[in-house]
Scaffold this motif. Structure first.
Motif, mmCIF file in Angstrom:
data_model
loop_
_atom_site.group_PDB
_atom_site.id
_atom_site.type_symbol
_atom_site.label_atom_id
_atom_site.label_comp_id
_atom_site.label_asym_id
_atom_site.label_seq_id
_atom_site.Cartn_x
_atom_site.Cartn_y
_atom_site.Cartn_z
ATOM 1 N N ARG A 13 0.842 -1.195 0.000
ATOM 2 C CA ARG A 13 0.000 0.000 0.000
ATOM 3 C C ARG A 13 0.872 1.238 0.000
ATOM 4 O O ARG A 13 1.905 1.281 0.670
ATOM 5 C CB ARG A 13 -0.913 0.018 1.239
ATOM 6 C CG ARG A 13 -1.912 -1.125 1.273
ATOM 7 C CD ARG A 13 -2.782 -1.049 2.513
ATOM 8 N NE ARG A 13 -3.845 -2.040 2.481
ATOM 9 C CZ ARG A 13 -4.800 -2.128 3.409
ATOM 10 N NH1 ARG A 13 -4.797 -1.281 4.446
ATOM 11 N NH2 ARG A 13 -5.735 -3.055 3.296
ATOM 12 N N HIS A 17 -2.943 5.349 0.682
ATOM 13 C CA HIS A 17 -3.971 4.322 0.508
ATOM 14 C C HIS A 17 -5.289 4.710 1.177
ATOM 15 O O HIS A 17 -6.368 4.615 0.569
ATOM 16 C CB HIS A 17 -3.465 2.986 1.063
ATOM 17 C CG HIS A 17 -4.422 1.852 0.857
ATOM 18 N ND1 HIS A 17 -4.469 1.121 -0.302
ATOM 19 C CD2 HIS A 17 -5.380 1.330 1.671
ATOM 20 C CE1 HIS A 17 -5.406 0.200 -0.212
ATOM 21 N NE2 HIS A 17 -5.970 0.299 0.977
ATOM 22 N N MET A 27 -9.863 0.432 -6.464
ATOM 23 C CA MET A 27 -8.484 -0.005 -6.334
ATOM 24 C C MET A 27 -8.252 -1.282 -7.144
ATOM 25 O O MET A 27 -9.122 -2.166 -7.217
ATOM 26 C CB MET A 27 -8.139 -0.248 -4.861
ATOM 27 C CG MET A 27 -8.448 0.916 -3.931
ATOM 28 S SD MET A 27 -7.513 2.423 -4.305
ATOM 29 C CE MET A 27 -5.880 1.972 -3.687
ATOM 30 N N TYR A 33 1.260 -3.323 -5.981
ATOM 31 C CA TYR A 33 0.597 -2.371 -5.089
ATOM 32 C C TYR A 33 -0.906 -2.348 -5.346
ATOM 33 O O TYR A 33 -1.367 -2.646 -6.455
ATOM 34 C CB TYR A 33 1.132 -0.951 -5.326
ATOM 35 C CG TYR A 33 2.493 -0.695 -4.740
ATOM 36 C CD1 TYR A 33 2.648 -0.014 -3.542
ATOM 37 C CD2 TYR A 33 3.643 -1.140 -5.399
ATOM 38 C CE1 TYR A 33 3.903 0.228 -3.010
ATOM 39 C CE2 TYR A 33 4.899 -0.911 -4.874
ATOM 40 C CZ TYR A 33 5.030 -0.229 -3.676
ATOM 41 O OH TYR A 33 6.272 -0.003 -3.144
#
Length: 380
Positions: A13, A17, A27, A33
């Motif tokens: 993250r 985040h 996301m 990531y």
């Protein structure tokens, strides 16, 4: 089988985040990531807003590497052994685009190199950052230290970026394209470069992780600034004709084939002060002289259907593929599909018509100069 949810995958993250989640970002996994692909405004609005005002991007997944030596010129000279770029001539407070090449002339990665007076700061691609750090440690002398940084990195891009950042750091307004400055923003020690990956004016800002969220939130209080995800980042860079490593450039493409000959500094060319001396120099310099067998080109498809990466390209009347598309999609600023790909040199001239295979059909495309739209950099 449906793609696994982000939460079910072990992903890193970024320091922003939690802010992405509060802003309603969708996301997705990217380079190991969890990254925002878009926000509630949607890709189209995010793209067009960046072109007309300012977009804020989280690019903290990128690698940040510092090179230090007793004399920064020693670090610059050592780095020149790995890139076809004039690093010794890079002045303090300036940044330059560079390429890690390999022995066959291929592109290991592309990167930015900033001269901060007593050190060089490199920004490398997320997927390659561990390999790049290992490459540097393996090939630079022991007198040059290689330090990987754990810092946030954000990009503020668009014609409104200068005014938005100047409200927090007035001195950034005087910076020119590719300037680099270490300066405080809201009390945090930041590194600011006037550069980016959209073809617009703007900045990239390296921030201590603990300060990243409050600086990003302060920028977002400006009504001209909208959060922007990876989806619009990709369509923006495609309109700007900018390469994505792993798609448009990789170990199988040379800088000259990739239409990146402009990045090979005069000092490193055959008549320059320090010719050659970088991996793959024999092939790369020969291609500069004689021309490559193929080139990366811009492509404008006819009609409204986008042509995606991987599509084979054919000469008119040809039965066998002669090239392929490496990036493709819809250009919101142009209101039309666009693509980039590789073609033989004799088909790479602007105005040439070629064909792409799309769902079993052959779609006409026209070779066009890059970028697809003029850059908005502040050069003066």
């Amino acid at each position: 089988m449906p793609a696994p949810a982000v939460e079910s995958i072990s992903l890193l993250r970024t320091p922003l985040h939690d802010l992405h989640l509060r802003l309603g970002a969708r996301m997705v996994p990217f380079a190991g990531y969890a990254m925002p692909v878009q926000y509630p405004a949607g890709l189209l609005k995010e793209h067009l807003h960046t072109r007309s005002a300012a977009g804020l991007f989280d690019v903290s997944h990128m690698g940040q590497i510092v090179l230090r030596a007793a004399d920064v010129a020693e670090a610059a000279r050592a780095l020149e052994a790995l890139v076809p770029v004039d690093i010794l001539g890079l002045k303090p407070g300036r940044q330059r685009y560079a390429l890690f090449t390999d022995a066959a002339g291929g592109i290991r990665d592309d990167l930015m190199v900033a001269h901060l007076g007593n050190r060089l700061v490199l920004v490398v691609n997320a997927a390659n950052k561990q390999a790049d750090a290992a490459h540097l440690r393996a090939h630079l002398p022991g007198s040059v230290t290689v330090e990987t940084l754990s810092r946030a990195l954000i990009a503020l891009q668009g014609p409104g970026a200068e005014a938005a950042l100047a409200r927090l750091a007035p001195e950034t307004a005087a910076m020119r394209f590719m300037d680099a400055r270490a300066l405080p923003i809201l009390g945090a020690d930041c590194l600011v470069t006037r550069s980016g990956y959209t073809g617009e004016d703007g900045y990239e800002i390296s921030i201590p992780e603990a300060d990243a969220e409050r600086i990003a939130e302060a920028l977002l209080t400006d009504p001209s600034v909208l959060p922007v995800g990876l989806g619009a980042r990709d369509s923006l860079r495609l309109e700007a004709g900018l390469c994505l490593h792993g798609s448009d450039i990789d170990e199988t493409t040379t800088p000259v084939e990739a239409s990146l000959a402009w990045a090979i500094s005069p000092a490193r060319r055959p008549t320059g002060a320090r010719p050659g001396g970088f991996p793959g120099a024999a092939r790369i310099l020969a291609e500069l002289e004689a021309g490559p067998a193929r080139r990366r080109v811009g492509l404008l498809p006819e009609g409204r259907a986008p042509v995606r990466a991987g599509a084979p390209l054919f000469a008119e009347g040809g039965a066998s593929a002669v090239g392929r598309v490496t990036s493709g999609g819809f250009g919101p600023s142009l209101g039309a599909p666009l693509a980039m790909g590789y073609l033989p040199a004799d088909l790479a001239e602007p105005g040439t018509r070629v064909l792409a295979e799309l769902r079993g059909q052959h779609l006409p495309l026209t070779v066009t100069p890059l970028p697809f739209r003029p850059a908005g950099f502040k050069r003066g």
